[in-house]
Design an enzyme around this catalytic site. Structure first.
Site, PDB file in Angstrom:
ATOM      1  N   CYS A 142       0.826  -1.210   0.000  1.00  0.00           N
ATOM      2  CA  CYS A 142       0.000   0.000   0.000  1.00  0.00           C
ATOM      3  C   CYS A 142       0.863   1.265   0.000  1.00  0.00           C
ATOM      4  O   CYS A 142       1.617   1.481  -0.936  1.00  0.00           O
ATOM      5  CB  CYS A 142      -1.001  -0.033   1.151  1.00  0.00           C
ATOM      6  N   LYS A 163     -12.586   7.662  -2.203  1.00  0.00           N
ATOM      7  CA  LYS A 163     -11.792   6.552  -1.705  1.00  0.00           C
ATOM      8  C   LYS A 163     -12.144   5.256  -2.422  1.00  0.00           C
ATOM      9  O   LYS A 163     -13.321   4.921  -2.599  1.00  0.00           O
ATOM     10  CB  LYS A 163     -12.030   6.389  -0.194  1.00  0.00           C
ATOM     11  N   SER A 192      -8.317  -0.271   0.046  1.00  0.00           N
ATOM     12  CA  SER A 192      -8.666   0.820   0.960  1.00  0.00           C
ATOM     13  C   SER A 192      -7.606   1.904   0.818  1.00  0.00           C
ATOM     14  O   SER A 192      -6.586   1.892   1.501  1.00  0.00           O
ATOM     15  CB  SER A 192      -8.741   0.310   2.406  1.00  0.00           C
ATOM     16  N   HIS A 235      -4.731  -4.412  -0.068  1.00  0.00           N
ATOM     17  CA  HIS A 235      -4.531  -5.062   1.231  1.00  0.00           C
ATOM     18  C   HIS A 235      -4.962  -6.530   1.209  1.00  0.00           C
ATOM     19  O   HIS A 235      -5.919  -6.918   1.892  1.00  0.00           O
ATOM     20  CB  HIS A 235      -5.294  -4.297   2.314  1.00  0.00           C
ATOM     21  N   GLU A 237      -3.616  -8.776   2.713  1.00  0.00           N
ATOM     22  CA  GLU A 237      -3.370  -9.327   4.045  1.00  0.00           C
ATOM     23  C   GLU A 237      -4.507  -9.076   5.027  1.00  0.00           C
ATOM     24  O   GLU A 237      -4.504  -9.611   6.150  1.00  0.00           O
ATOM     25  CB  GLU A 237      -2.068  -8.750   4.622  1.00  0.00           C
ATOM     26  N   ARG A 249     -15.565   2.728  12.145  1.00  0.00           N
ATOM     27  CA  ARG A 249     -14.738   3.768  12.767  1.00  0.00           C
ATOM     28  C   ARG A 249     -15.101   5.134  12.206  1.00  0.00           C
ATOM     29  O   ARG A 249     -15.292   6.103  12.951  1.00  0.00           O
ATOM     30  CB  ARG A 249     -13.260   3.466  12.493  1.00  0.00           C
TER      31      ARG A 249
END
Length: 308
Positions: A142, A163, A192, A235, A237, A249
């Protein structure tokens, strides 16, 4: 062989409960084997969660791997207890005389800043240069990938209008690559980020080879043979709940955010998301570890000597 990590690291119990074979330091010294030395430069805010994600994937190999946790010396982490950092991490200054078979550089929550505006950019540049002489193969993730590909090749990052957030389909561009061994032609990966690198910029640099791409979110995985470097901009992972953690969040903070694309069943945020990328995450990390094993020097001290 299991992964070797400090006995008291919080990730230890999590990985054992998941069935990942973990080796204590006491067990490791009994084996007359040179473990692969893998370093993790963890730039993520929630370092403990990232440790688990990376150790889970690095540890899913028949080879013995010793994972060393590394942090920046000139940057104070705000979201991880100082006691944890002092107990389990070394600063890069403390490990820079060492050699590593593999080195992972994670993302960081600074992607909307110009690289030169990042407070620790000078230290990052030193670390990236150091990987050329002290690391056999680097996996940049990233923002870490954007920083590395900018540093080594001048590839710019571009700010997105909104985004890129969700789980997106990707294409396998080179089935013959050792890093994509076992990959499907079409697979899904979490994304992301607020920025991107563009395929035209990659294509303009012959040293770089695109391995994965998405029609919706663009370049995902790039390989550089000379430097033994992988750059992954998404991502793979991530845990099953990582995107929902980010979504809630932001919602709880009053930030306007769209539902992650193709993530919650029926786009219903009350439903448990399904993990559609786990197997390919294990494939990518396993292929990376296997390629390192086949190409690294038996003597750690010899790493970097023949580079260039």
């Amino acid at each position: 062989m299991p992964i070797k990590i400090p006995d008291q690291l919080p990730a230890f119990e999590t990985l054992v409960n998941e069935g990942v074979r973990v080796m204590t330091e006491t067990m490791a010294v009994r084996q007359d084997i040179r473990p692969l030395q893998i370093g993790l430069l963890n730039l993520m805010p929630n370092k403990i969660k990232t440790e688990v994600q990376m150790a889970r994937l690095v540890g899913a190999t028949p080879l013995q791997v010793e994972l060393s946790l590394v942090r920046l010396g000139g940057h104070r982490a705000k979201n991880t207890p100082e006691e944890h950092l002092l107990s389990f991490y070394n600063t890069w200054e403390e490990v820079k005389e060492r050699k590593f078979d593999g080195f992972i550089i994670t993302g960081a929550p600074v992607e909307t800043l110009d690289f030169e505006q990042v407070t620790y950019w000078d230290e990052m540049r030193q670390i990236l240069d150091w990987t050329e002489t002290n690391v056999h193969s680097t996996l940049n993730v990233c923002w870490g990938a954007m920083a590395a590909i900018y540093h080594f090749h001048g590839v710019p990052k571009h700010t997105l209008k909104e985004k890129a957030f969700g789980v997106y389909r990707h294409r396998n561009l080179d089935p013959a690559s050792p890093y994509l061994n076992g990959f499907s032609d079409d697979f899904q990966i979490p994304v992301s980020r607020w920025t991107e690198v563009r395929s035209d910029d990659i294509a303009a640099r012959p040293a770089l080879q695109m391995l994965m791409e998405s029609d919706e979110t663009g370049v995902c995985l790039v390989h550089e043979e000379r430097g033994n470097r992988l750059y992954i901009f998404n991502h793979i992972e991530y845990d099953s709940t990582s995107l929902s953690d980010e979504y809630f969040r932001d919602v709880n903070a009053g930030v306007t955010v769209k539902l992650p694309h193709n993530y919650f069943p029926q786009d219903d945020a009350t439903k448990k998301p399904l993990n559609h990328w786990r197997s390919h995450a294990h494939l990518l990390f396993g292929n990376w570890i296997n390629t390192i094993y086949q190409t690294t020097s038996y003597e750690l001290a010899d790493i970097g000597i023949k580079k260039g």
